[in-house]
Write a protein that holds these residues in place. Sequence first.
Motif, mmCIF file in Angstrom:
data_model
loop_
_atom_site.group_PDB
_atom_site.id
_atom_site.type_symbol
_atom_site.label_atom_id
_atom_site.label_comp_id
_atom_site.label_asym_id
_atom_site.label_seq_id
_atom_site.Cartn_x
_atom_site.Cartn_y
_atom_site.Cartn_z
ATOM 1 N N VAL A 143 0.136 -15.649 -1.185
ATOM 2 C CA VAL A 143 0.899 -14.677 -1.982
ATOM 3 C C VAL A 143 1.435 -15.399 -3.211
ATOM 4 O O VAL A 143 2.210 -16.347 -3.094
ATOM 5 N N ILE A 144 1.002 -14.944 -4.403
ATOM 6 C CA ILE A 144 1.381 -15.638 -5.637
ATOM 7 C C ILE A 144 2.303 -14.823 -6.539
ATOM 8 O O ILE A 144 2.712 -15.306 -7.595
ATOM 9 N N SER A 145 2.635 -13.592 -6.126
ATOM 10 C CA SER A 145 3.579 -12.811 -6.931
ATOM 11 C C SER A 145 4.659 -12.238 -6.018
ATOM 12 O O SER A 145 4.507 -12.199 -4.801
ATOM 13 N N GLY A 146 5.725 -11.793 -6.618
ATOM 14 C CA GLY A 146 6.857 -11.273 -5.852
ATOM 15 C C GLY A 146 6.793 -9.782 -5.594
ATOM 16 O O GLY A 146 7.785 -9.195 -5.176
ATOM 17 N N SER A 147 5.642 -9.157 -5.791
ATOM 18 C CA SER A 147 5.564 -7.703 -5.673
ATOM 19 C C SER A 147 5.787 -7.199 -4.241
ATOM 20 O O SER A 147 6.099 -6.032 -4.052
ATOM 21 N N MET A 148 5.636 -8.065 -3.242
ATOM 22 C CA MET A 148 5.814 -7.628 -1.855
ATOM 23 C C MET A 148 7.084 -8.200 -1.222
ATOM 24 O O MET A 148 7.265 -8.134 -0.012
ATOM 25 N N VAL A 173 0.178 0.430 1.866
ATOM 26 C CA VAL A 173 -0.480 1.736 1.715
ATOM 27 C C VAL A 173 0.608 2.809 1.692
ATOM 28 O O VAL A 173 1.417 2.911 2.620
ATOM 29 N N VAL A 174 0.614 3.607 0.623
ATOM 30 C CA VAL A 174 1.584 4.706 0.535
ATOM 31 C C VAL A 174 0.913 6.064 0.704
ATOM 32 O O VAL A 174 1.585 7.055 0.983
ATOM 33 N N GLU A 175 -0.434 6.084 0.535
ATOM 34 C CA GLU A 175 -1.150 7.348 0.716
ATOM 35 C C GLU A 175 -2.647 7.078 0.886
ATOM 36 O O GLU A 175 -3.209 6.202 0.241
ATOM 37 N N ARG A 221 -14.850 10.050 -2.451
ATOM 38 C CA ARG A 221 -14.874 8.769 -1.725
ATOM 39 C C ARG A 221 -13.472 8.415 -1.254
ATOM 40 O O ARG A 221 -12.487 8.646 -1.960
ATOM 41 N N PRO A 222 -13.362 7.809 -0.054
ATOM 42 C CA PRO A 222 -12.035 7.398 0.438
ATOM 43 C C PRO A 222 -11.398 6.368 -0.498
ATOM 44 O O PRO A 222 -12.086 5.498 -1.042
ATOM 45 N N ALA A 223 -10.091 6.506 -0.671
ATOM 46 C CA ALA A 223 -9.351 5.608 -1.556
ATOM 47 C C ALA A 223 -7.962 5.360 -0.976
ATOM 48 O O ALA A 223 -7.489 6.117 -0.118
ATOM 49 N N LEU A 224 -7.330 4.310 -1.452
ATOM 50 C CA LEU A 224 -5.985 3.954 -1.003
ATOM 51 C C LEU A 224 -5.039 3.915 -2.186
ATOM 52 O O LEU A 224 -5.318 3.284 -3.196
ATOM 53 N N GLU A 225 -3.919 4.617 -2.032
ATOM 54 C CA GLU A 225 -2.814 4.492 -2.994
ATOM 55 C C GLU A 225 -1.924 3.374 -2.469
ATOM 56 O O GLU A 225 -1.457 3.435 -1.325
ATOM 57 N N LEU A 226 -1.689 2.354 -3.296
ATOM 58 C CA LEU A 226 -0.903 1.201 -2.871
ATOM 59 C C LEU A 226 0.317 1.010 -3.756
ATOM 60 O O LEU A 226 0.354 1.472 -4.898
ATOM 61 N N LYS A 227 1.295 0.291 -3.198
ATOM 62 C CA LYS A 227 2.517 -0.024 -3.945
ATOM 63 C C LYS A 227 3.104 -1.308 -3.380
ATOM 64 O O LYS A 227 3.179 -1.487 -2.165
ATOM 65 N N GLY A 228 3.500 -2.198 -4.254
ATOM 66 C CA GLY A 228 4.224 -3.389 -3.831
ATOM 67 C C GLY A 228 5.635 -2.991 -3.433
ATOM 68 O O GLY A 228 6.249 -2.148 -4.081
ATOM 69 N N ASP A 229 6.152 -3.583 -2.367
ATOM 70 C CA ASP A 229 7.498 -3.224 -1.890
ATOM 71 C C ASP A 229 8.563 -3.414 -2.964
ATOM 72 O O ASP A 229 9.534 -2.658 -3.025
ATOM 73 N N ASN A 264 8.051 -3.159 -6.189
ATOM 74 C CA ASN A 264 7.728 -2.374 -7.381
ATOM 75 C C ASN A 264 8.373 -0.998 -7.308
ATOM 76 O O ASN A 264 8.512 -0.427 -6.228
ATOM 77 N N ARG A 265 8.713 -0.453 -8.475
ATOM 78 C CA ARG A 265 9.338 0.880 -8.520
ATOM 79 C C ARG A 265 8.311 1.999 -8.397
ATOM 80 O O ARG A 265 8.625 3.073 -7.907
ATOM 81 N N VAL A 266 7.099 1.723 -8.862
ATOM 82 C CA VAL A 266 6.073 2.773 -8.874
ATOM 83 C C VAL A 266 4.814 2.283 -8.164
ATOM 84 O O VAL A 266 4.595 1.085 -8.007
ATOM 85 N N ASN A 267 3.992 3.254 -7.788
ATOM 86 C CA ASN A 267 2.701 2.929 -7.178
ATOM 87 C C ASN A 267 1.820 2.182 -8.172
ATOM 88 O O ASN A 267 2.032 2.253 -9.388
ATOM 89 N N ASP A 268 0.808 1.506 -7.651
ATOM 90 C CA ASP A 268 -0.181 0.857 -8.511
ATOM 91 C C ASP A 268 -0.803 1.939 -9.402
ATOM 92 O O ASP A 268 -0.862 3.110 -9.022
ATOM 93 N N PRO A 269 -1.281 1.565 -10.601
ATOM 94 C CA PRO A 269 -1.720 2.547 -11.590
ATOM 95 C C PRO A 269 -2.821 3.497 -11.124
ATOM 96 O O PRO A 269 -2.868 4.641 -11.563
ATOM 97 N N GLN A 270 -3.716 3.039 -10.264
ATOM 98 C CA GLN A 270 -4.797 3.909 -9.818
ATOM 99 C C GLN A 270 -5.137 3.603 -8.368
ATOM 100 O O GLN A 270 -4.896 2.502 -7.891
ATOM 101 N N PRO A 271 -5.701 4.585 -7.671
ATOM 102 C CA PRO A 271 -6.107 4.340 -6.279
ATOM 103 C C PRO A 271 -7.245 3.319 -6.219
ATOM 104 O O PRO A 271 -8.010 3.161 -7.163
ATOM 105 N N TYR A 272 -7.324 2.612 -5.104
ATOM 106 C CA TYR A 272 -8.378 1.616 -4.887
ATOM 107 C C TYR A 272 -9.479 2.254 -4.056
ATOM 108 O O TYR A 272 -9.266 2.658 -2.918
ATOM 109 N N VAL A 273 -10.664 2.354 -4.655
ATOM 110 C CA VAL A 273 -11.835 2.890 -3.967
ATOM 111 C C VAL A 273 -12.673 1.690 -3.551
ATOM 112 O O VAL A 273 -13.278 1.030 -4.395
#
Length: 169
Positions: A39-44, A85-87, A94-102, A104-113
């Motif tokens: 883990v190299i960033s503080g997003s989590m 995973v928030v959604e 195609r299946p995708a994952l909405e993610l967010k760092g704990d 972070n104030r907002v979800n990641d910009p786009q879902p991960y497919v």
Amino acid sequence: MRVLAGVRGTILTAAAALGVVSVVVFAGAMLFGLRPVVVISGSMEPELPVGSVALIKPVAYEEVEVGDVVTVPRPRGLGLVTHRVVELATVDGRPALELKGDANRVNDPQPYVTDDIRRMVFHVPRLGFVTLFLQEARGLIAVGGIVIALFAVYLLDPRKIVRGDEVPG
């Protein structure tokens, strides 16, 4: 001489134990399909502090649940991201994952497919700092010095050291 023998024995036993633990951890990781990521960033943070090593395991999309911490590839081959995973979503069917760092104030910009999803099994705080250090030149030099020191301790067997006034025989 007894003190030297005791120190030597302790050092060699500790080195052997560390070697055995390393082999067991490596074999266990291979056996259970675990892969370490640093883990190299503080997003989590605070759950995954910077410098932690997260052990992740491949999972199918159908096994993922909201709240899981997963690692997926970033778009355009820009490395990996480990977020919560928030959604569960779909993008173009195609299946995708909405993610967010704990942290972070907002979800990641786009879902991960992606089909390459790895769920965090557990993590070890601060172990990543050691891993990153060992990948640097000074870390490799330190490891080389430790190996040389272990050989020296092994070769300096107090039972083989003869005082100058003794005649071997």
